[in-house]
Write a protein that holds these residues in place. Structure first.
Motif, PDB file in Angstrom:
ATOM      1  N   THR A 145       0.861  -1.177   0.000  1.00 44.35           N
ATOM      2  CA  THR A 145       0.000   0.000   0.000  1.00 44.35           C
ATOM      3  C   THR A 145       0.898   1.228   0.000  1.00 44.35           C
ATOM      4  N   SER A 146       0.425   2.294  -0.569  1.00 43.96           N
ATOM      5  CA  SER A 146       1.230   3.511  -0.630  1.00 43.96           C
ATOM      6  C   SER A 146       0.731   4.575   0.338  1.00 43.96           C
ATOM      7  N   VAL A 147      -0.096   4.198   1.307  1.00 42.32           N
ATOM      8  CA  VAL A 147      -0.699   5.192   2.194  1.00 42.32           C
ATOM      9  C   VAL A 147       0.068   5.417   3.485  1.00 42.32           C
ATOM     10  N   HIS A 148       1.187   4.748   3.670  1.00 42.56           N
ATOM     11  CA  HIS A 148       1.945   4.911   4.907  1.00 42.56           C
ATOM     12  C   HIS A 148       2.588   6.290   4.980  1.00 42.56           C
ATOM     13  N   ARG A 149       2.531   6.885   6.138  1.00 43.13           N
ATOM     14  CA  ARG A 149       3.172   8.171   6.392  1.00 43.13           C
ATOM     15  C   ARG A 149       4.429   7.939   7.213  1.00 43.13           C
ATOM     16  N   ARG A 150       5.467   8.695   6.924  1.00 40.49           N
ATOM     17  CA  ARG A 150       6.716   8.570   7.662  1.00 40.49           C
ATOM     18  C   ARG A 150       6.487   8.923   9.131  1.00 40.49           C
ATOM     19  N   LYS A 151       7.111   8.159  10.004  1.00 45.67           N
ATOM     20  CA  LYS A 151       6.992   8.374  11.443  1.00 45.67           C
ATOM     21  C   LYS A 151       8.317   8.894  11.993  1.00 45.67           C
ATOM     22  N   ARG A 152       8.313   9.326  13.251  1.00 42.81           N
ATOM     23  CA  ARG A 152       9.521   9.871  13.882  1.00 42.81           C
ATOM     24  C   ARG A 152      10.641   8.828  13.928  1.00 42.81           C
ATOM     25  N   THR A 153      10.295   7.582  14.284  1.00 43.35           N
ATOM     26  CA  THR A 153      11.274   6.496  14.262  1.00 43.35           C
ATOM     27  C   THR A 153      11.347   5.985  12.824  1.00 43.35           C
ATOM     28  N   PRO A 154      12.531   5.926  12.255  1.00 49.98           N
ATOM     29  CA  PRO A 154      12.631   5.466  10.865  1.00 49.98           C
ATOM     30  C   PRO A 154      12.037   4.059  10.698  1.00 49.98           C
ATOM     31  N   GLN A 155      11.223   3.918   9.667  1.00 48.79           N
ATOM     32  CA  GLN A 155      10.592   2.636   9.362  1.00 48.79           C
ATOM     33  C   GLN A 155      10.708   2.359   7.880  1.00 48.79           C
ATOM     34  N   PHE A 156      10.890   1.088   7.559  1.00 49.87           N
ATOM     35  CA  PHE A 156      10.992   0.693   6.162  1.00 49.87           C
ATOM     36  C   PHE A 156      10.388  -0.686   6.013  1.00 49.87           C
ATOM     37  N   THR A 157       9.555  -0.869   5.001  1.00 47.44           N
ATOM     38  CA  THR A 157       8.970  -2.177   4.730  1.00 47.44           C
ATOM     39  C   THR A 157       9.456  -2.659   3.372  1.00 47.44           C
ATOM     40  N   MET A 158       9.937  -3.887   3.346  1.00 50.41           N
ATOM     41  CA  MET A 158      10.337  -4.519   2.100  1.00 50.41           C
ATOM     42  C   MET A 158       9.190  -5.429   1.659  1.00 50.41           C
ATOM     43  N   TYR A 159       8.724  -5.237   0.444  1.00 54.29           N
ATOM     44  CA  TYR A 159       7.649  -6.069  -0.089  1.00 54.29           C
ATOM     45  C   TYR A 159       8.243  -7.080  -1.054  1.00 54.29           C
ATOM     46  N   TRP A 160       7.786  -8.300  -0.947  1.00 48.48           N
ATOM     47  CA  TRP A 160       8.296  -9.346  -1.806  1.00 48.48           C
ATOM     48  C   TRP A 160       7.206 -10.386  -2.021  1.00 48.48           C
ATOM     49  N   ARG A 161       7.483 -11.322  -2.891  1.00 44.32           N
ATOM     50  CA  ARG A 161       6.510 -12.376  -3.134  1.00 44.32           C
ATOM     51  C   ARG A 161       7.193 -13.729  -3.021  1.00 44.32           C
TER      52      ARG A 161
END
Length: 171
Positions: A145-161
């Motif tokens: 999904t592209s609706v995530h907003r950046r938060k104060r703590t750095p976050q990153f999601t890797m999407y895979w199949r």
């Protein structure tokens, strides 16, 4: 075109409004674009706004194209966009502008880096151990999904199949 569009978008991003950072040209520690590059900067900014991001210029021409059968009768319509690439001479000046801005940003951030390095050397192991780490997670590409907003703590999601080998048609 995809590389040009990405370069233009990435270059202009620090110069436009953001909810998570100050515009580069509004930071007091960053000098202005050098006068000899200001015309190129303005062209690139306008190119981004009217051509790359919004397709509002005469450099992009969307057209409906009629598909005809052998007798000349219309059977379908498709959409086609004709887009003019950035002229090579402008691309060369843009490259030089990017290099100049990289130098400006590097020089401006050196003071901050020096302060951070000095501060870091003063931290003891116990204090460093309490620092929050970035959150790195993974998810299936079906959950993208592209609706995530950046938060104060750095976050990153890797999407895979999950890759499934093709089925052997003989079996």
């Amino acid at each position: 075109m995809p590389l040009t569009a990405h370069a233009v978008t990435a270059y202009i991003r620090p110069f436009i409004h953001s909810n998570v950072r100050t515009r580069l040209d509004k930071m007091s520690v960053v000098p202005a674009i050098p006068a000899n590059f200001q015309p190129v900067h303005d062209v690139i900014r306008n190119y981004r706004n009217t051509t790359i991001a919004h397709s509002q210029s005469t450099l992009v021409m969307p057209l409906p194209v009629a598909i005809l059968d052998d007798r000349g009768k219309g059977v379908d319509v498709i959409g086609v966009s004709v887009t003019h690439q950035m002229p090579f001479v402008l691309a060369e000046r843009f490259r030089d502008l990017i290099r100049a801005v990289e130098d400006i940003v590097e020089e401006a951030t050196e003071l901050v880096l020096d302060r951070l390095r000095t501060w870091l050397k003063e931290q003891d192991t116990a204090a460093i151990g309490t620092w929050r780490l970035p959150v790195i997670s993974e998810a299936l590409d079906a959950d993208f999904t592209s609706v995530h907003r950046r938060k104060r703590t750095p976050q990153f999601t890797m999407y895979w199949r999950v890759w499934e080998p093709p089925q052997d048609p003989i079996r």
